[in-house]
Design an enzyme around this catalytic site. Structure first.
Site, PDB file in Angstrom:
ATOM      1  CG  HIS A 167     -20.362 -33.472 141.385  1.00 46.10           C
ATOM      2  ND1 HIS A 167     -20.497 -33.911 140.085  1.00 46.10           N
ATOM      3  CD2 HIS A 167     -21.066 -34.354 142.156  1.00 46.10           C
ATOM      4  CE1 HIS A 167     -21.262 -35.005 140.064  1.00 46.10           C
ATOM      5  NE2 HIS A 167     -21.629 -35.279 141.296  1.00 46.10           N
ATOM      6  CB  CYS A 261     -15.946 -34.400 135.469  1.00 52.50           C
ATOM      7  SG  CYS A 261     -16.390 -32.910 136.256  1.00 52.50           S
TER       8      CYS A 261
HETATM    9  N1  ARG Z   1     -23.861 -34.467 133.775  1.00 52.16           N
HETATM   10  C1  ARG Z   1     -23.119 -35.016 134.866  1.00 52.16           C
HETATM   11  C2  ARG Z   1     -23.930 -34.892 136.149  1.00 52.16           C
HETATM   12  O1  ARG Z   1     -24.608 -33.920 136.301  1.00 52.16           O
HETATM   13  C3  ARG Z   1     -21.786 -34.314 135.000  1.00 52.16           C
HETATM   14  C4  ARG Z   1     -20.896 -34.932 136.029  1.00 52.16           C
HETATM   15  C5  ARG Z   1     -19.612 -34.191 136.216  1.00 52.16           C
HETATM   16  N2  ARG Z   1     -18.783 -34.862 137.122  1.00 52.16           N
HETATM   17  C6  ARG Z   1     -18.113 -34.315 138.143  1.00 52.16           C
HETATM   18  N3  ARG Z   1     -17.313 -35.062 138.817  1.00 52.16           N
HETATM   19  N4  ARG Z   1     -18.301 -33.058 138.480  1.00 52.16           N
HETATM   20  O2  ARG Z   1     -23.905 -35.762 136.987  1.00 52.16           O
END
Ligand code: ARG
Length: 276
Positions: A167, A261
């Site tokens: 992300h 997050c």
């Molecule tokens: N386990 C989640 C995923 O892989 C973690 C999300 C983390 N969120 C972020 N905005 N980076 O989607």
């Protein structure tokens, strides 16, 4: 424009856990400790309140362990929320709950018109009037362009090339309208060049601190909240007139997340200047 008391959406970690594997940090064999995770979440929550934030809470739900990561609920722009459309089916059940929360709290929600993936503020971050957009791993570039055209802002799409930094908010964090933290190797060459060209003050982080999710920070004015174990970035931030606040978030790194997050700014990030 940021309100006087920054408004942040969070979701308690009651049902958080590692129930599936959709990024390289997640392993069902390396579970999080529920009590420690809840404690770390609460410490973050209390720290943000002590820094002046107004925390809004979403109800957690069994079977949706990643609902705790509210950054992925959508992209907020004024009173509109562009809802996420998750790449992985495991997270798709979150969207109806996000949609309901936003509607109950006075936001207009918008679904993407096509079958694109889009993971909200996890992949789309304003710096000044520009929307910096990470694509490929979780979000599609076309979705980002569509959102930008709805808002009427410039979009700079940047390809993410390292699965560990899947992300945009795992490797990039605007601090104000001309300063940002970043881990450049997470971007392709064009993305790296775009960041260097468009952000006057780029703070590059150390590899071991990138892996502690130091870029996944919550910014409230000059206060920057991040995971522990990132002393070099803390020193750089202090030199530049920011106030770093470290709080342990290791239980959430097991799912590939950290401070940022776990939050969604509802009234606009401090670094954002929304086009009028
Ligand atoms: N386990 C989640 C995923 O892989 C973690 C999300 C983390 N969120 C972020 N905005 N980076 O989607």
């Amino acid at each position: 424009m940021p309100a006087e008391r920054p408004a942040i959406l969070m979701c308690p970690a009651d049902y958080y856990g590692i129930e599936y594997e959709i990024n390289p940090w997640m392993s069902r064999g390396r579970q999080s400790d529920p009590a420690i995770a809840r404690g770390q979440w609460l410490a973050l929550h209390d720290l943000l309140i002590s820094l002046g934030a107004d925390i809004h809470l979403m109800q957690p739900a069994p079977g949706l362990p990643d609902l705790v990561f509210t950054a992925n609920a959508g992209l907020v722009w004024e009173q509109t929320v562009f809802l996420s459309r998750f790449r992985h089916p495991a997270r798709q059940g979150e969207t109806p709950l996000d949609d309901a929360w936003f509607q109950q709290h006075g936001f207009r929600t918008v679904e993407l018109p096509e079958d694109w993936s889009f993971e909200g503020a996890g992949d789309a971050l304003f710096c000044g009037e520009t929307l910096f957009a990470g694509y490929l791993i979780r979000s599609d570039a076309a979705a980002m362009q569509w959102v930008g055209s709805e808002i009427g802002c410039r979009v700079i799409p940047m390809q993410l090339v390292d699965d560990r930094y899947y992300h945009l908010d795992t490797c990039f964090c605007p601090l104000d309208d001309e300063t940002a933290i970043c881990w450049l190797p997470a971007f392709d060459e064009y993305g790296q060049r775009a960041l260097r060209e468009h952000i006057p003050q780029l703070i590059e982080v150390a590899p071991e601190e990138a892996a502690r999710f130091c870029c996944n920070a919550v910014v409230i004015g000059r206060d920057v909240v991040l995971n522990t174990g990132c002393p070099q970035l803390e020193a750089t931030l202090a030199e530049r007139g920011f106030r770093p606040h470290a709080t342990p978030l290791d239980e959430f790194i097991k799912a590939g997340g950290s401070a940022k997050c776990l939050t969604l700014r509802l009234d606009g990030e401090d670094a954002a200047r929304w086009p009028q």
